[in-house]
Design a protein around this motif. Structure first.
Motif, PDB file in Angstrom:
ATOM      1  N   THR A  54      47.966 -41.538  -4.754  1.00 39.11           N
ATOM      2  CA  THR A  54      48.897 -40.416  -4.932  1.00 39.11           C
ATOM      3  C   THR A  54      48.230 -39.234  -5.619  1.00 39.11           C
ATOM      4  OG1 THR A  54      50.849 -41.845  -5.016  1.00 39.11           O
ATOM      5  CG2 THR A  54      51.031 -39.685  -6.069  1.00 39.11           C
ATOM      6  N   VAL A  55      47.534 -39.488  -6.716  1.00 38.76           N
ATOM      7  CA  VAL A  55      46.904 -38.408  -7.475  1.00 38.76           C
ATOM      8  C   VAL A  55      45.741 -37.800  -6.690  1.00 38.76           C
ATOM      9  CG1 VAL A  55      45.685 -37.819  -9.606  1.00 38.76           C
ATOM     10  CG2 VAL A  55      47.666 -39.331  -9.681  1.00 38.76           C
ATOM     11  N   ALA A  56      44.989 -38.632  -5.959  1.00 33.34           N
ATOM     12  CA  ALA A  56      43.895 -38.112  -5.143  1.00 33.34           C
ATOM     13  C   ALA A  56      44.428 -37.157  -4.073  1.00 33.34           C
ATOM     14  CB  ALA A  56      43.125 -39.258  -4.495  1.00 33.34           C
ATOM     15  N   LEU A  74      40.646 -36.733 -11.366  1.00 30.58           N
ATOM     16  CA  LEU A  74      41.319 -37.970 -10.971  1.00 30.58           C
ATOM     17  C   LEU A  74      41.164 -39.036 -12.046  1.00 30.58           C
ATOM     18  CD1 LEU A  74      42.699 -39.810  -8.837  1.00 30.58           C
ATOM     19  CD2 LEU A  74      40.414 -40.308  -7.949  1.00 30.58           C
ATOM     20  N   ASN A  75      39.941 -39.224 -12.512  1.00 32.19           N
ATOM     21  CA  ASN A  75      39.685 -40.248 -13.523  1.00 32.19           C
ATOM     22  C   ASN A  75      40.508 -40.010 -14.782  1.00 32.19           C
ATOM     23  OD1 ASN A  75      37.855 -41.586 -11.890  1.00 32.19           O
ATOM     24  ND2 ASN A  75      36.080 -40.498 -12.704  1.00 32.19           N
ATOM     25  N   ALA A  76      40.647 -38.746 -15.169  1.00 32.48           N
ATOM     26  CA  ALA A  76      41.414 -38.428 -16.371  1.00 32.48           C
ATOM     27  C   ALA A  76      42.907 -38.653 -16.161  1.00 32.48           C
ATOM     28  CB  ALA A  76      41.160 -36.980 -16.785  1.00 32.48           C
ATOM     29  N   ALA A 150      44.060 -32.139 -18.626  1.00 37.97           N
ATOM     30  CA  ALA A 150      43.388 -33.424 -18.422  1.00 37.97           C
ATOM     31  C   ALA A 150      42.321 -33.337 -17.329  1.00 37.97           C
ATOM     32  CB  ALA A 150      44.402 -34.511 -18.057  1.00 37.97           C
ATOM     33  N   GLY A 151      41.098 -33.646 -17.711  1.00 31.77           N
ATOM     34  CA  GLY A 151      40.007 -33.694 -16.742  1.00 31.77           C
ATOM     35  C   GLY A 151      39.444 -32.349 -16.334  1.00 31.77           C
ATOM     36  N   ARG A 152      39.909 -31.262 -16.926  1.00 33.23           N
ATOM     37  CA  ARG A 152      39.417 -29.938 -16.497  1.00 33.23           C
ATOM     38  C   ARG A 152      38.063 -29.607 -17.121  1.00 33.23           C
ATOM     39  NH1 ARG A 152      43.247 -27.235 -13.618  1.00 33.23           N
ATOM     40  NH2 ARG A 152      45.427 -27.836 -13.913  1.00 33.23           N
TER      41      ARG A 152
END
Length: 223
Positions: A54-56, A74-76, A150-152
């Motif tokens: 879903t997130v991907a 994605l990982n975050a 998150a993850g940026r």
């Protein structure tokens, strides 16, 4: 026993989950410490995959970054700590079924437990209504995280690796120096060292999280 507490059923429905098979949701909220045959482990395995896809897909739609940046975000966004944050946001801690010792040890606020519970709930919803409705529910629950930071930024471990290389230093070395606590509330202490520069220690509920925090602290101190 397959009954689901009425307040738990009302809560699940209010959040947006579809409850047709109470025993499925009972399992999704049951920790192994209860000693019951049904618990969240298999559902967590399934929900993890549903969340990842879903997130991907979501990132692919709205973020034009290169593959590496997409993977970083994605990982975050699917990390255990983020899943635990989402679980707290929807009120899951009050409905987790724990054994007495795990409850006394504070497992209802453990990132490990809450992260798994969140994924188990998604797995249960997927079995109830399929991918599309579960995807839409994830987009609602994760909306704040997706719009946030998150993850940026570059992952601390990557940043430290590049810093060491750029300063003609040997690659950083990570060592687990202590593990303590019960399985559901395990704490890892990790030391990260760069030869002829220094070392920093950090503690977290997972080895990878402890490594990440140690790298972040190292960069704050020496970077």
């Amino acid at each position: 026993m397959s009954e689901l507490a009425s307040d738990t059923r009302k809560w699940l429905t209010r959040v947006g989950f579809t409850v047709n098979r109470p025993s499925l949701w009972r399992d999704a909220l049951t920790h192994g410490s209860t000693g019951e045959a049904g618990n969240y482990e298999r559902l967590e395995f399934l929900g993890d995959r549903v969340l990842g896809l879903t997130v991907a897909e979501w990132l692919y739609e709205r973020d034009q970054s290169a593959e590496g940046k997409l993977a970083q975000r994605l990982n975050a966004l699917v990390s255990r700590s983020q899943c635990a944050t989402r679980a707290r946001a929807i009120g899951a801690p009050a409905h987790i079924r724990l054994g007495k010792q795990a409850r006394d040890d504070g497992a209802s606020d453990s990132d490990n437990v809450l992260g798994d519970i969140m994924e188990a709930l998604l797995g249960a919803n997927f079995l109830e209504v399929g991918f599309a409705p579960t995807r839409d529910l994830i987009r609602t629950i994760w909306a704040e995280a997706m719009d946030g930071t998150a993850g940026r930024s570059k992952h601390p471990k990557s940043a430290l690796q590049e810093w060491a290389a750029g300063n003609q230093r040997k690659p950083p070395e990570y060592e687990v120096i202590n593990i303590e606590g019960p399985d559901h509330a395990r704490k890892f202490t990790v030391r990260v060292s760069v030869h002829k520069v220094g070392s920093v220690e950090a503690t977290a509920s997972g080895k990878q999280d402890a490594q990440t925090e140690a790298a972040r602290l190292f960069m704050e101190k020496y970077g």
